[in-house]
Design an enzyme around this catalytic site. Structure first.
Site, PDB file in Angstrom:
ATOM      1  N   ARG A 273       0.894  -1.061   0.036  1.00 27.06           N
ATOM      2  CA  ARG A 273       0.055   0.043  -0.080  1.00 27.06           C
ATOM      3  C   ARG A 273       0.794   1.184   0.277  1.00 27.06           C
ATOM      4  O   ARG A 273       1.836   1.163   0.610  1.00 27.06           O
ATOM      5  CB  ARG A 273      -1.027   0.112   1.401  1.00 27.06           C
ATOM      6  CG  ARG A 273      -2.093  -0.916   1.228  1.00 27.06           C
ATOM      7  CD  ARG A 273      -3.048  -0.844   0.243  1.00 27.06           C
ATOM      8  NE  ARG A 273      -4.404  -1.496   0.154  1.00 27.06           N
ATOM      9  CZ  ARG A 273      -4.344  -2.401  -0.735  1.00 27.06           C
ATOM     10  NH1 ARG A 273      -3.368  -2.657  -1.479  1.00 27.06           N
ATOM     11  NH2 ARG A 273      -5.622  -3.338  -0.795  1.00 27.06           N
ATOM     12  N   GLU A 302      -3.177   7.729  -3.609  1.00 22.69           N
ATOM     13  CA  GLU A 302      -3.710   7.345  -4.901  1.00 22.69           C
ATOM     14  C   GLU A 302      -4.997   7.875  -5.084  1.00 22.69           C
ATOM     15  O   GLU A 302      -5.875   8.221  -4.232  1.00 22.69           O
ATOM     16  CB  GLU A 302      -4.040   5.535  -4.753  1.00 22.69           C
ATOM     17  CG  GLU A 302      -3.136   4.930  -5.740  1.00 22.69           C
ATOM     18  CD  GLU A 302      -3.017   3.532  -5.447  1.00 22.69           C
ATOM     19  OE1 GLU A 302      -3.947   2.843  -5.741  1.00 22.69           O
ATOM     20  OE2 GLU A 302      -1.875   3.245  -4.741  1.00 22.69           O
ATOM     21  N   HIS A 320      -1.475   0.584  -9.957  1.00 27.74           N
ATOM     22  CA  HIS A 320      -2.301  -0.522  -8.917  1.00 27.74           C
ATOM     23  C   HIS A 320      -2.568  -1.432  -9.753  1.00 27.74           C
ATOM     24  O   HIS A 320      -3.830  -1.887  -9.581  1.00 27.74           O
ATOM     25  CB  HIS A 320      -3.091   0.269  -8.213  1.00 27.74           C
ATOM     26  CG  HIS A 320      -3.386  -0.556  -6.646  1.00 27.74           C
ATOM     27  ND1 HIS A 320      -3.966  -0.012  -5.570  1.00 27.74           N
ATOM     28  CD2 HIS A 320      -3.340  -1.891  -6.514  1.00 27.74           C
ATOM     29  CE1 HIS A 320      -3.918  -0.815  -4.723  1.00 27.74           C
ATOM     30  NE2 HIS A 320      -3.712  -1.850  -5.174  1.00 27.74           N
TER      31      HIS A 320
HETATM   32  N1  LIG Z   1      -0.885  -3.678  -5.061  1.00 33.00           N
HETATM   33  C1  LIG Z   1      -1.727  -4.774  -5.268  1.00 33.00           C
HETATM   34  O1  LIG Z   1      -2.383  -4.920  -6.194  1.00 33.00           O
HETATM   35  C2  LIG Z   1      -2.188  -5.604  -4.090  1.00 33.00           C
HETATM   36  C3  LIG Z   1      -1.568  -5.240  -2.703  1.00 33.00           C
HETATM   37  N2  LIG Z   1      -1.694  -6.143  -1.870  1.00 33.00           N
HETATM   38  C4  LIG Z   1      -1.324  -5.755  -0.344  1.00 33.00           C
HETATM   39  O2  LIG Z   1      -0.356  -6.698   0.042  1.00 33.00           O
HETATM   40  C5  LIG Z   1      -0.894  -7.034   1.537  1.00 33.00           C
HETATM   41  C6  LIG Z   1      -0.255  -8.390   2.020  1.00 33.00           C
HETATM   42  O3  LIG Z   1      -1.149  -9.340   1.451  1.00 33.00           O
HETATM   43  P1  LIG Z   1      -1.036 -10.734   1.677  1.00 33.00           P
HETATM   44  O4  LIG Z   1       0.543 -11.401   1.427  1.00 33.00           O
HETATM   45  O5  LIG Z   1      -1.806 -11.621   1.042  1.00 33.00           O
HETATM   46  O6  LIG Z   1      -1.109 -10.777   3.343  1.00 33.00           O
HETATM   47  P2  LIG Z   1      -0.553 -11.616   4.630  1.00 33.00           P
HETATM   48  O7  LIG Z   1      -1.218 -11.299   5.673  1.00 33.00           O
HETATM   49  O8  LIG Z   1      -0.356 -13.085   4.029  1.00 33.00           O
HETATM   50  O9  LIG Z   1       0.978 -11.002   4.630  1.00 33.00           O
HETATM   51  C7  LIG Z   1       1.167  -9.646   5.384  1.00 33.00           C
HETATM   52  C8  LIG Z   1       2.485 -10.097   6.239  1.00 33.00           C
HETATM   53  O10 LIG Z   1       2.777  -8.764   6.660  1.00 33.00           O
HETATM   54  C9  LIG Z   1       3.315  -9.141   8.109  1.00 33.00           C
HETATM   55  N3  LIG Z   1       3.538  -7.649   9.020  1.00 33.00           N
HETATM   56  C10 LIG Z   1       2.471  -7.199   9.477  1.00 33.00           C
HETATM   57  N4  LIG Z   1       2.958  -6.226  10.211  1.00 33.00           N
HETATM   58  C11 LIG Z   1       4.165  -6.271   9.955  1.00 33.00           C
HETATM   59  C12 LIG Z   1       5.277  -5.318  10.217  1.00 33.00           C
HETATM   60  N5  LIG Z   1       5.058  -4.234  11.018  1.00 33.00           N
HETATM   61  N6  LIG Z   1       6.627  -5.428   9.846  1.00 33.00           N
HETATM   62  C13 LIG Z   1       6.863  -6.719   9.062  1.00 33.00           C
HETATM   63  N7  LIG Z   1       5.985  -7.303   8.694  1.00 33.00           N
HETATM   64  C14 LIG Z   1       4.676  -7.308   9.185  1.00 33.00           C
HETATM   65  C15 LIG Z   1       2.368 -10.171   8.546  1.00 33.00           C
HETATM   66  O11 LIG Z   1       2.895 -10.907   9.856  1.00 33.00           O
HETATM   67  C16 LIG Z   1       2.186 -10.833   7.266  1.00 33.00           C
HETATM   68  O12 LIG Z   1       3.223 -12.121   7.313  1.00 33.00           O
HETATM   69  C17 LIG Z   1      -2.243  -6.747   1.387  1.00 33.00           C
HETATM   70  O13 LIG Z   1      -2.773  -6.496   2.798  1.00 33.00           O
HETATM   71  C18 LIG Z   1      -2.459  -5.538   0.617  1.00 33.00           C
HETATM   72  O14 LIG Z   1      -2.554  -4.334   1.278  1.00 33.00           O
HETATM   73  C19 LIG Z   1      -2.597  -7.234  -1.985  1.00 33.00           C
HETATM   74  C20 LIG Z   1      -2.767  -7.774  -3.205  1.00 33.00           C
HETATM   75  C21 LIG Z   1      -2.621  -6.798  -4.392  1.00 33.00           C
HETATM   76  O1  LIG Z   2      -6.185  -6.996  -3.082  1.00 23.58           O
HETATM   77  C1  LIG Z   2      -5.646  -6.161  -2.967  1.00 23.58           C
HETATM   78  O2  LIG Z   2      -5.479  -5.868  -1.819  1.00 23.58           O
HETATM   79  C2  LIG Z   2      -5.293  -5.010  -3.875  1.00 23.58           C
HETATM   80  O3  LIG Z   2      -4.559  -4.121  -3.817  1.00 23.58           O
HETATM   81  C3  LIG Z   2      -5.954  -5.122  -5.358  1.00 23.58           C
HETATM   82  O4  LIG Z   2      -5.548  -6.345  -5.738  1.00 23.58           O
END
Ligand SMILES: NC(=O)C1=CN([C@@H]2O[C@H](COP(=O)(O)OP(=O)(O)OC[C@H]3O[C@@H](n4cnc5c(N)ncnc54)[C@H](O)[C@@H]3O)[C@@H](O)[C@H]2O)C=CC1
Ligand SMILES: O=C(O)C(=O)CO
Length: 386
Positions: A273, A302, A320
């Site tokens: 993000r 954004e 994004h």
């Molecule tokens: N750019 C895009 O289109 C997308 C962005 N995202 C973003 O990616 C994020 C992660 O997604 P996932 O991997 O599925 O989630 P996830 O929950 O599997 O991984 C997030 C990780 O961050 C860690 N974490 C939390 N606080 C932390 C900190 N202070 N320091 C270090 N690590 C920390 C957690 O322990 C966890 O392992 C989503 O929350 C979303 O905001 C997700 C999908 C697409």
């Molecule tokens: O799934 C999310 O969190 C996104 O940012 C869009 O895929």
């Protein structure tokens, strides 16, 4: 009084009224809702980001559930409006839900769904693409070609960084961070250093096994290290990719001080993000350090960029699109619809939200469960035994 917003209606006589604030890819999600007696209303308003007033107008007086987008502000006002309309189900079409006030949803007893798993590899692939594009200066070189500036091969033309043997740093080694780490380790034979609040044993085992495989082949092995602080990653890694959730602990995790800790020629990638990086500090750092490069999919304000970012040659910037593969986006729509449908029908919550494949198999009906409800525990919702 809010202005009416334009909609497209499917199955007008359906018993349950479900709204999607945007047209979403594919048709499976619509069919799954219709088959279960839902009237589906899709907002077709041209503007990209709907306001709270627009969504209140969509919800109206009777609404059973809403599928929303990460650009919308789902707080007290919208959950109160949904609750007044009799709704108890909301799902983001996204895994991240920092746009949702889950406490407000709890207050009104509204389930909040998200879409984990289906976007893991797609998002990691874009982070890998940005890493490569930044390392090998692909966008700068493309612009150069199109501008007709290429007049012959030169020893110094667009020299970039070799990834093989360098260290990739991952901050937030959850689903996406781990998938990205594996791609960079396996694809480019990079060593890994990661920082997360939790140990990623599976990732560590993978790198160990791959390192042993390389060694047995007479090649240089790869190594992993779990860092005890984020600074350790920033100091040691050549490519750093950010994959944590956005919350109070990760807001401006990368700021003036942390940027100064990184190597002068490091590459920073952000597919998490925007607000995880202090973008003003980043622009200044890019100006002062022309060999430092970034690949950004997300931005602090954004859809806007902080002044100066668009002019930086050492930044690769995309809008994004990290989860934007057809399979993933259709799957996200399906999971979001099934979260809402499941809550309306009183289905239990799927036991393992990291294992959503059964919901994505188009040749069989999906399980009678909500794939992923983030406040299931707070609402005391039952867990599926399937
Ligand atoms: N750019 C895009 O289109 C997308 C962005 N995202 C973003 O990616 C994020 C992660 O997604 P996932 O991997 O599925 O989630 P996830 O929950 O599997 O991984 C997030 C990780 O961050 C860690 N974490 C939390 N606080 C932390 C900190 N202070 N320091 C270090 N690590 C920390 C957690 O322990 C966890 O392992 C989503 O929350 C979303 O905001 C997700 C999908 C697409
Ligand atoms: O799934 C999310 O969190 C996104 O940012 C869009 O895929």
């Amino acid at each position: 009084m809010a202005k009416p917003v334009s909609i497209e209606v499917w199955n007008p006589n359906g018993k349950y009224r479900v709204i999607s604030t945007k047209p979403m890819p594919g048709t499976r999600w619509i069919n799954l809702l219709i088959e279960q007696d839902c009237r589906v209303e899709i907002c077709t308003e041209k503007k990209t980001i709907l306001s709270v007033e627009d969504i209140i107008s969509l919800i109206g007086n009777k609404c059973d559930g809403v599928i929303g987008q990460l650009t919308e502000d789902w707080g007290e006002t919208l959950f109160a409006a949904l609750s007044r309309a009799g709704g108890k189900a909301f799902s983001n079409m996204a895994v991240g839900y920092n746009n949702v006030d889950v406490n407000a949803a709890n207050k009104y007893g509204v389930a909040v769904g998200n879409t984990p798993g289906v976007l893991t590899e797609t998002t990691a692939e874009l982070a890998a693409s940005l890493s490569l594009a930044a390392a090998r200066r692909i966008v700068e070189a493309d612009e150069f070609m199109r501008a007709g500036l290429y007049d012959g091969w030169l020893p110094h033309l667009f020299v970039g960084n070799l990834l093989k043997g360098q260290t990739v740093g991952v901050i937030g080694a959850g689903r996406i961070g781990s998938a990205y780490a594996r791609m960079m380790v396996e694809g480019f034979k990079m060593n890994l250093i990661y920082y997360d609040l939790y140990q990623s044993t599976r990732l560590e085992k993978f790198v160990t096994a791959y390192g042993e495989f390389l060694k047995s082949n007479g090649e240089q092995p790869v190594y992993w290290k779990r860092a005890s602080s984020m600074d350790e990653v920033l100091r040691e890694a050549d490519v750093i990719s950010l994959h944590p959730v956005l919350d109070k602990t990760t807001y401006h995790l990368i700021n003036k001080e942390s940027l100064a800790t990184m190597k002068k020629e490091a590459i920073l990638v952000n597919c998490s993000r925007g607000p995880v990086i202090d973008e003003v500090a980043l622009v200044e750092h890019l100006k002062q350090n022309p060999m430092f490069r970034v690949g950004l999919d997300v931005f602090e304000d954004e859809p806007f960029m902080k002044p100066g970012l668009a002019e930086m040659k050492n930044a690769v910037i995309v809008p994004h699109i990290a989860s934007a593969s057809k399979w993933t986006r259709e799957g996200m729509a399906t999971l979001a619809a099934l979260n809402v449908l499941g809550k309306i029908k009183g289905y239990p919550i799927w036991g393992d939200s990291n294992r959503v494949e059964p919901f994505l198999n188009e040749s069989v009906p999906p399980p009678a469960a909500c794939p992923s409800i983030v406040n299931a525990k707070a609402l005391g919702l039952p867990v599926s035994k399937l």
